[in-house]
Design an enzyme around this catalytic site. Sequence first.
Site, PDB file in Angstrom:
ATOM      1  N   PHE A  59      78.052  82.077 -22.537  1.00 14.91           N
ATOM      2  CA  PHE A  59      78.480  81.107 -23.551  1.00 14.91           C
ATOM      3  C   PHE A  59      78.660  81.765 -24.913  1.00 14.91           C
ATOM      4  CE2 PHE A  59      76.659  77.246 -21.064  1.00 14.91           C
ATOM      5  CZ  PHE A  59      77.785  77.259 -20.258  1.00 14.91           C
ATOM      6  N   LYS A  60      78.473  83.072 -24.960  1.00 10.62           N
ATOM      7  CA  LYS A  60      78.653  83.825 -26.220  1.00 10.62           C
ATOM      8  C   LYS A  60      78.150  82.986 -27.394  1.00 10.62           C
ATOM      9  CE  LYS A  60      82.283  86.880 -24.549  1.00 10.62           C
ATOM     10  NZ  LYS A  60      82.556  86.317 -23.214  1.00 10.62           N
ATOM     11  N   ASP A  63      75.453  80.492 -33.219  1.00 12.63           N
ATOM     12  CA  ASP A  63      75.196  79.362 -34.118  1.00 12.63           C
ATOM     13  C   ASP A  63      73.879  79.594 -34.861  1.00 12.63           C
ATOM     14  OD1 ASP A  63      75.381  76.697 -35.238  1.00 12.63           O
ATOM     15  OD2 ASP A  63      76.661  76.205 -33.518  1.00 12.63           O
ATOM     16  N   ILE A  64      73.416  78.560 -35.549  1.00 13.20           N
ATOM     17  CA  ILE A  64      72.143  78.675 -36.259  1.00 13.20           C
ATOM     18  C   ILE A  64      71.006  78.703 -35.228  1.00 13.20           C
ATOM     19  CG2 ILE A  64      72.996  77.544 -38.343  1.00 13.20           C
ATOM     20  CD1 ILE A  64      71.469  75.003 -37.388  1.00 13.20           C
ATOM     21  N   PRO A  65      69.826  79.180 -35.641  1.00 16.76           N
ATOM     22  CA  PRO A  65      68.734  79.322 -34.661  1.00 16.76           C
ATOM     23  C   PRO A  65      68.436  78.049 -33.880  1.00 16.76           C
ATOM     24  CG  PRO A  65      68.188  80.490 -36.671  1.00 16.76           C
ATOM     25  CD  PRO A  65      69.463  79.752 -36.950  1.00 16.76           C
ATOM     26  N   SER A 115      85.620  94.243 -24.991  1.00 17.47           N
ATOM     27  CA  SER A 115      86.469  95.153 -24.214  1.00 17.47           C
ATOM     28  C   SER A 115      87.951  95.073 -24.548  1.00 17.47           C
ATOM     29  CB  SER A 115      86.286  94.858 -22.721  1.00 17.47           C
ATOM     30  OG  SER A 115      86.604  93.501 -22.443  1.00 17.47           O
ATOM     31  N   GLN A 174      91.637  94.206 -16.888  1.00 12.76           N
ATOM     32  CA  GLN A 174      91.759  94.810 -18.226  1.00 12.76           C
ATOM     33  C   GLN A 174      91.980  96.322 -18.164  1.00 12.76           C
ATOM     34  OE1 GLN A 174      88.996  93.249 -21.296  1.00 12.76           O
ATOM     35  NE2 GLN A 174      88.339  91.739 -19.769  1.00 12.76           N
TER      36      GLN A 174
HETATM   37  O1  3DU Z   1      89.092  90.514 -17.313  1.00  8.70           O
HETATM   38  P1  3DU Z   1      88.380  89.831 -16.183  1.00  8.70           P
HETATM   39  O2  3DU Z   1      89.179  88.771 -15.502  1.00  8.70           O
HETATM   40  O3  3DU Z   1      87.772  90.827 -15.231  1.00  8.70           O
HETATM   41  O4  3DU Z   1      87.138  89.005 -16.818  1.00  8.70           O
HETATM   42  C1  3DU Z   1      86.212  89.592 -17.684  1.00  8.70           C
HETATM   43  C2  3DU Z   1      85.128  88.617 -18.007  1.00  8.70           C
HETATM   44  O5  3DU Z   1      84.205  89.185 -18.908  1.00  8.70           O
HETATM   45  C3  3DU Z   1      85.590  87.326 -18.655  1.00  8.70           C
HETATM   46  O6  3DU Z   1      84.704  86.291 -18.231  1.00  8.70           O
HETATM   47  C4  3DU Z   1      85.416  87.570 -20.127  1.00  8.70           C
HETATM   48  O7  3DU Z   1      85.198  86.381 -20.843  1.00  8.70           O
HETATM   49  C5  3DU Z   1      84.169  88.436 -20.131  1.00  8.70           C
HETATM   50  N1  3DU Z   1      84.060  89.364 -21.250  1.00  8.70           N
HETATM   51  C6  3DU Z   1      85.024  90.280 -21.511  1.00  8.70           C
HETATM   52  O8  3DU Z   1      86.031  90.349 -20.806  1.00  8.70           O
HETATM   53  C7  3DU Z   1      84.853  91.160 -22.584  1.00  8.70           C
HETATM   54  C8  3DU Z   1      83.748  91.137 -23.334  1.00  8.70           C
HETATM   55  O9  3DU Z   1      83.580  92.015 -24.301  1.00  8.70           O
HETATM   56  C9  3DU Z   1      82.769  90.203 -23.039  1.00  8.70           C
HETATM   57  C10 3DU Z   1      82.961  89.337 -21.972  1.00  8.70           C
END
Ligand code: 3DU
Length: 212
Positions: A59-60, A63-65, A115, A174
């Site tokens: 859920f990345k 927000d606040i604590p 990424s 990716q």
């Molecule tokens: O690119 P894919 O379909 O293999 O999915 C990568 C997953 O990892 C996806 O749920 C995305 O929200 C998560 N993610 C990243 O791709 C890159 C990050 O830095 C963090 C999470």
Amino acid sequence: MADLLLALDVKGKAEAVRVATACTGELDAIKIGYPLVLSTGLEIVKDLAKSEIPIIADFKVADIPNTNSLICEEVFGAGCAGIITHAFCGSDSLAACVDASHDHGGVCFVVCEMSHPGALDFLSGENAERMARMAKAAGADGIIAPATRPERTATLRTIIGSSMKIYSPGVGAQGAQPEDVKKYVDGIIVGRAIYEAADPKAAAHEFRVRAR
Ligand code: 3DU
């Protein structure tokens, strides 16, 4: 040797259960996030729990604590084993997430460097290194670092040491390969290259073997 985490970013219970069931025996954890949970509700955790592997909520959190703690309560109350949080809201927000995770018997992973190409605007470099240090100081269980930039993941590994885990997205769609990062990380995260495959089980099996 790295584990394989499936990023199950499909929509709806039927498709989620289809892919998860197809991949039985090939996965070490399933990562769920907004695409799936917004289309099904958190009840999906119970459906996926039948696969008897940990479910991690990506859920990345940012927000606040107090809000972070409330989010953790819901996630772990639903049966998740872990949560993924951002760190850029600061040490108090991060501590709230880590502490609430541990209070509920769960684990907390911290996004340090992302990424995708746009990560280079903010979520990389010195910022990522500061967040890795903050994650370590907060007692987080691990960090998220990019398979698409293995040299950066190697640098982040030197910051956190060997007592914390690294899960690494970016393999498959990716462009990264398991072999790029497996020596630096504890798990690779693969989404589209598995759930969009004609044979998800075969795809998962191949990634798992290559991550070993
Ligand atoms: O690119 P894919 O379909 O293999 O999915 C990568 C997953 O990892 C996806 O749920 C995305 O929200 C998560 N993610 C990243 O791709 C890159 C990050 O830095 C963090 C999470």
